[in-house]
Structures are given as structure tokens and as C-alpha cells.
Design a protein around this motif. Structure first.
Motif, PDB file in Angstrom:
ATOM      1  N   ALA A 105      -5.887   8.452   1.447  1.00 55.33           N
ATOM      2  CA  ALA A 105      -4.783   8.401   0.611  1.00 55.33           C
ATOM      3  C   ALA A 105      -4.015   7.119   0.219  1.00 55.33           C
ATOM      4  CB  ALA A 105      -3.430   9.273   1.504  1.00 55.33           C
ATOM      5  N   ALA A 106      -3.851   5.995   1.033  1.00 54.87           N
ATOM      6  CA  ALA A 106      -3.484   4.683   0.604  1.00 54.87           C
ATOM      7  C   ALA A 106      -4.437   4.109  -0.321  1.00 54.87           C
ATOM      8  CB  ALA A 106      -3.504   3.908   1.685  1.00 54.87           C
ATOM      9  N   CYS A 107      -5.828   4.332  -0.128  1.00 49.74           N
ATOM     10  CA  CYS A 107      -6.760   3.841  -1.299  1.00 49.74           C
ATOM     11  C   CYS A 107      -6.727   4.761  -2.679  1.00 49.74           C
ATOM     12  CB  CYS A 107      -8.202   4.330  -0.485  1.00 49.74           C
ATOM     13  SG  CYS A 107      -8.508   3.004   0.713  1.00 49.74           S
ATOM     14  N   GLN A 108      -6.441   5.816  -2.397  1.00 49.21           N
ATOM     15  CA  GLN A 108      -6.168   6.639  -3.582  1.00 49.21           C
ATOM     16  C   GLN A 108      -5.186   6.244  -4.374  1.00 49.21           C
ATOM     17  OE1 GLN A 108      -6.580  10.818  -1.895  1.00 49.21           O
ATOM     18  NE2 GLN A 108      -7.266  11.263  -4.168  1.00 49.21           N
ATOM     19  N   LEU A 109      -3.790   6.087  -3.812  1.00 52.57           N
ATOM     20  CA  LEU A 109      -2.631   5.458  -4.337  1.00 52.57           C
ATOM     21  C   LEU A 109      -2.854   4.256  -5.099  1.00 52.57           C
ATOM     22  CD1 LEU A 109       0.521   5.691  -5.068  1.00 52.57           C
ATOM     23  CD2 LEU A 109       0.816   4.787  -2.820  1.00 52.57           C
ATOM     24  N   VAL A 110      -3.461   3.199  -4.413  1.00 50.67           N
ATOM     25  CA  VAL A 110      -3.883   1.686  -4.931  1.00 50.67           C
ATOM     26  C   VAL A 110      -4.763   1.943  -6.134  1.00 50.67           C
ATOM     27  CG1 VAL A 110      -5.057  -0.532  -4.453  1.00 50.67           C
ATOM     28  CG2 VAL A 110      -3.370   0.656  -2.835  1.00 50.67           C
ATOM     29  N   ALA A 111      -5.886   2.904  -5.870  1.00 49.50           N
ATOM     30  CA  ALA A 111      -6.660   2.961  -7.399  1.00 49.50           C
ATOM     31  C   ALA A 111      -6.027   3.500  -8.587  1.00 49.50           C
ATOM     32  CB  ALA A 111      -7.889   3.891  -6.626  1.00 49.50           C
ATOM     33  N   GLY A 112      -5.355   4.703  -8.086  1.00 54.16           N
ATOM     34  CA  GLY A 112      -4.548   5.215  -9.190  1.00 54.16           C
ATOM     35  C   GLY A 112      -3.627   4.395  -9.714  1.00 54.16           C
ATOM     36  N   LEU A 113      -2.654   3.586  -9.033  1.00 51.27           N
ATOM     37  CA  LEU A 113      -1.791   2.512  -9.702  1.00 51.27           C
ATOM     38  C   LEU A 113      -2.614   1.364 -10.478  1.00 51.27           C
ATOM     39  CD1 LEU A 113       0.415   2.225  -6.659  1.00 51.27           C
ATOM     40  CD2 LEU A 113       1.350   2.929  -8.900  1.00 51.27           C
ATOM     41  N   ALA A 114      -3.697   1.015 -10.049  1.00 49.65           N
ATOM     42  CA  ALA A 114      -4.565  -0.110 -10.520  1.00 49.65           C
ATOM     43  C   ALA A 114      -5.028   0.554 -11.885  1.00 49.65           C
ATOM     44  CB  ALA A 114      -5.780  -0.405  -9.689  1.00 49.65           C
ATOM     45  N   LEU A 115      -5.467   1.771 -12.120  1.00 50.89           N
ATOM     46  CA  LEU A 115      -5.847   2.236 -13.204  1.00 50.89           C
ATOM     47  C   LEU A 115      -4.882   2.558 -14.356  1.00 50.89           C
ATOM     48  CD1 LEU A 115      -8.363   3.473 -14.632  1.00 50.89           C
ATOM     49  CD2 LEU A 115      -8.142   5.652 -13.558  1.00 50.89           C
ATOM     50  N   VAL A 153      -7.527  10.523 -21.760  1.00 53.59           N
ATOM     51  CA  VAL A 153      -8.432  11.155 -20.393  1.00 53.59           C
ATOM     52  C   VAL A 153      -8.489  10.296 -19.466  1.00 53.59           C
ATOM     53  CG1 VAL A 153     -10.364  12.475 -19.610  1.00 53.59           C
ATOM     54  CG2 VAL A 153      -9.383  12.928 -21.720  1.00 53.59           C
ATOM     55  N   ILE A 154      -8.720   8.855 -19.290  1.00 48.08           N
ATOM     56  CA  ILE A 154      -9.214   8.029 -18.561  1.00 48.08           C
ATOM     57  C   ILE A 154      -7.799   7.745 -17.756  1.00 48.08           C
ATOM     58  CG2 ILE A 154      -9.324   5.582 -18.341  1.00 48.08           C
ATOM     59  CD1 ILE A 154     -11.723   5.860 -20.406  1.00 48.08           C
ATOM     60  N   SER A 155      -6.659   7.702 -18.739  1.00 54.05           N
ATOM     61  CA  SER A 155      -5.076   7.226 -18.115  1.00 54.05           C
ATOM     62  C   SER A 155      -4.827   8.591 -17.208  1.00 54.05           C
ATOM     63  CB  SER A 155      -4.332   6.964 -19.283  1.00 54.05           C
ATOM     64  OG  SER A 155      -4.611   5.714 -20.071  1.00 54.05           O
ATOM     65  N   LEU A 156      -5.063   9.623 -17.723  1.00 55.33           N
ATOM     66  CA  LEU A 156      -4.654  11.022 -17.147  1.00 55.33           C
ATOM     67  C   LEU A 156      -5.436  10.765 -15.689  1.00 55.33           C
ATOM     68  CD1 LEU A 156      -2.961  13.035 -17.317  1.00 55.33           C
ATOM     69  CD2 LEU A 156      -5.061  14.516 -18.354  1.00 55.33           C
ATOM     70  N   ILE A 157      -6.514  10.442 -15.759  1.00 56.56           N
ATOM     71  CA  ILE A 157      -7.375  10.361 -14.297  1.00 56.56           C
ATOM     72  C   ILE A 157      -6.689   9.558 -13.361  1.00 56.56           C
ATOM     73  CG2 ILE A 157      -9.467   9.627 -13.194  1.00 56.56           C
ATOM     74  CD1 ILE A 157     -10.978  10.764 -15.850  1.00 56.56           C
ATOM     75  N   GLY A 158      -6.180   8.209 -13.828  1.00 49.61           N
ATOM     76  CA  GLY A 158      -5.386   7.405 -13.092  1.00 49.61           C
ATOM     77  C   GLY A 158      -4.109   7.943 -12.483  1.00 49.61           C
ATOM     78  N   VAL A 159      -3.393   8.621 -13.571  1.00 48.52           N
ATOM     79  CA  VAL A 159      -2.284   9.379 -13.140  1.00 48.52           C
ATOM     80  C   VAL A 159      -2.512  10.523 -11.965  1.00 48.52           C
ATOM     81  CG1 VAL A 159      -0.294  10.842 -13.796  1.00 48.52           C
ATOM     82  CG2 VAL A 159      -1.090   9.071 -15.064  1.00 48.52           C
ATOM     83  N   TRP A 160      -3.587  11.178 -12.107  1.00 46.91           N
ATOM     84  CA  TRP A 160      -3.862  12.491 -11.161  1.00 46.91           C
ATOM     85  C   TRP A 160      -4.073  11.631  -9.723  1.00 46.91           C
ATOM     86  CZ3 TRP A 160      -3.880  17.670 -11.158  1.00 46.91           C
ATOM     87  CH2 TRP A 160      -4.377  18.119 -10.060  1.00 46.91           C
ATOM     88  N   ILE A 161      -5.038  10.485  -9.791  1.00 43.53           N
ATOM     89  CA  ILE A 161      -5.315   9.928  -8.375  1.00 43.53           C
ATOM     90  C   ILE A 161      -4.184   9.700  -7.812  1.00 43.53           C
ATOM     91  CG2 ILE A 161      -6.697   7.901  -7.293  1.00 43.53           C
ATOM     92  CD1 ILE A 161      -8.565   8.434  -9.822  1.00 43.53           C
ATOM     93  N   MET A 162      -3.256   8.923  -8.490  1.00 41.65           N
ATOM     94  CA  MET A 162      -2.111   8.368  -8.252  1.00 41.65           C
ATOM     95  C   MET A 162      -1.127   9.243  -7.457  1.00 41.65           C
ATOM     96  SD  MET A 162       0.934   6.011  -9.877  1.00 41.65           S
ATOM     97  CE  MET A 162       1.399   7.443 -11.180  1.00 41.65           C
ATOM     98  N   ILE A 163      -0.828  10.527  -8.206  1.00 33.15           N
ATOM     99  CA  ILE A 163      -0.018  11.382  -7.779  1.00 33.15           C
ATOM    100  C   ILE A 163      -0.781  12.303  -6.325  1.00 33.15           C
ATOM    101  CG2 ILE A 163       0.612  14.137  -8.207  1.00 33.15           C
ATOM    102  CD1 ILE A 163       1.011  12.821 -11.013  1.00 33.15           C
ATOM    103  N   GLU A 164      -2.160  12.422  -6.271  1.00 32.93           N
ATOM    104  CA  GLU A 164      -2.833  12.816  -5.302  1.00 32.93           C
ATOM    105  C   GLU A 164      -2.498  11.878  -4.089  1.00 32.93           C
ATOM    106  OE1 GLU A 164      -7.041  14.625  -4.103  1.00 32.93           O
ATOM    107  OE2 GLU A 164      -6.844  13.625  -5.990  1.00 32.93           O
ATOM    108  N   GLY A 165      -2.665  10.487  -4.128  1.00 33.48           N
ATOM    109  CA  GLY A 165      -2.197   9.612  -3.203  1.00 33.48           C
ATOM    110  C   GLY A 165      -1.046   9.811  -2.581  1.00 33.48           C
ATOM    111  N   VAL A 166       0.004   9.818  -3.562  1.00 34.80           N
ATOM    112  CA  VAL A 166       1.619  10.104  -3.060  1.00 34.80           C
ATOM    113  C   VAL A 166       1.636  11.275  -2.399  1.00 34.80           C
ATOM    114  CG1 VAL A 166       3.769  10.303  -3.909  1.00 34.80           C
ATOM    115  CG2 VAL A 166       2.410   8.420  -4.905  1.00 34.80           C
ATOM    116  N   PHE A 167       1.025  12.445  -2.817  1.00 32.52           N
ATOM    117  CA  PHE A 167       1.202  13.764  -2.279  1.00 32.52           C
ATOM    118  C   PHE A 167       0.742  13.433  -0.776  1.00 32.52           C
ATOM    119  CE2 PHE A 167      -0.753  17.709  -0.892  1.00 32.52           C
ATOM    120  CZ  PHE A 167       0.498  18.275  -0.747  1.00 32.52           C
ATOM    121  N   TYR A 168      -0.517  13.039  -0.449  1.00 29.49           N
ATOM    122  CA  TYR A 168      -1.228  12.913   0.718  1.00 29.49           C
ATOM    123  C   TYR A 168      -0.329  12.113   1.670  1.00 29.49           C
ATOM    124  CZ  TYR A 168      -5.219  15.386  -1.090  1.00 29.49           C
ATOM    125  OH  TYR A 168      -6.203  16.389  -1.375  1.00 29.49           O
ATOM    126  N   LEU A 169       0.326  11.176   1.268  1.00 29.52           N
ATOM    127  CA  LEU A 169       1.070  10.146   2.117  1.00 29.52           C
ATOM    128  C   LEU A 169       2.429  10.817   2.357  1.00 29.52           C
ATOM    129  CD1 LEU A 169       0.206   6.744   0.371  1.00 29.52           C
ATOM    130  CD2 LEU A 169      -0.300   7.184   2.750  1.00 29.52           C
TER     131      LEU A 169
END
Length: 129
Positions: free
Chosen positions: A47-57, A71-87
Motif C-alpha cells: 500500500a505504501a509503495c502504491q501511494l508513493v507511485a501514485g503520488l509520483a505519477l 488516461v495516464i493521469s487517471l491511472i496515477g490518481v487511481w493508484i494513489m487512492i487505492e494506496g490511501v484506502f489500503y493504508l
């Protein structure tokens, strides 16, 4: 190289490859997801890796347009939200959410969606359309 083109190539090829593999080996991946869910520490690291990757993107590519760059930016937002949810969510809610999607039909439809999205992004990145 333009960052959008690079990311379209990167995500396009990744989604094509990963989507195909997930559809072919979905039972193995369903067991892996169950194993990860059983290890709370590993789940938090992922989850922490997802949050960092999403934020970076999102920080590197804040282009929210109604085209392939969006679409690329939306992928980053999705990854970031998923990381926040899991954390942030209680473990019981995370476990219930993951178990809800850890089914063969979701792996098939998700793999197919990944292949289609991958083909679209790779096509844009490599100039096929």
C-alpha cells in the motif's frame, strides 16, 4: 522524449503483458492475493509503495484532459487512492474489499480491460494511431 509518450509506452506495454498473463494464470494470482491479504505487514508495504507511485505519477504528469494523456493521469490518481484506502481503512474492510474482487470473473474482465487499455496507450505512445 516527452513524458506523456514515455508513460504511454511504459503503461501500454505493461498492461498488455500483465493483462495477458493475469488472464492465463488467474488461479495462481488469486492464491497470491490471498497470501498477501494474510500478511498485514506485506499489505502495508504494498500500500505504501502504491501511494508513493501514485503520488509520483500525479505530480510528474498532472495532465487531466479528455484524451490518452488524461488516461495516464487517471491511472496515477487511481493508484494513489487505492494506496490511501489500503493504508487508512480498517483491515477488516480492506480484506472484505479484496475478497470481493478476488474472483475469476474479475480477473478475466480486469485482464481484458488491461489488454485493451494497454493496446490503446501503446498505440498512442508508438504512433500507431
Amino acid at each position: 522524449m516527452d513524458l506523456s509518450i514515455f508513460l504511454a509506452k511504459l503503461f501500454g506495454l505493461y498492461f498488455l503483458i500483465a493483462g495477458g498473463i493475469i488472464m492465463m494464470r488467474q488461479k495462481s494470482y488469486m492464491h497470491i492475493i490471498t497470501d498477501v491479504l494474510g500478511n498485514k505487514g506485506l499489505l502495508m508495504v504494498v500500500a505504501a509503495c502504491q501511494l508513493v507511485a501514485g503520488l509520483a505519477l500525479v505530480i510528474a504528469h498532472p495532465i487531466f484532459t479528455p484524451d490518452w494523456r488524461g488516461v495516464i493521469s487517471l491511472i496515477g490518481v487511481w493508484i494513489m487512492i487505492e494506496g490511501v484506502f489500503y493504508l487508512a481503512a480498517p483491515y477488516t474492510k480492506v480484506a472484505r474489499f479484496v475478497r470481493m474482487f478476488n474472483k475469476s470473473t474479475w480477473f478475466t474482465s480486469g485482464g481484458l480491460l488491461a489488454v485493451v487499455l494497454g493496446a490503446y496507450l501503446a498505440g498512442k505512445g508508438y504512433g500507431f494511431w
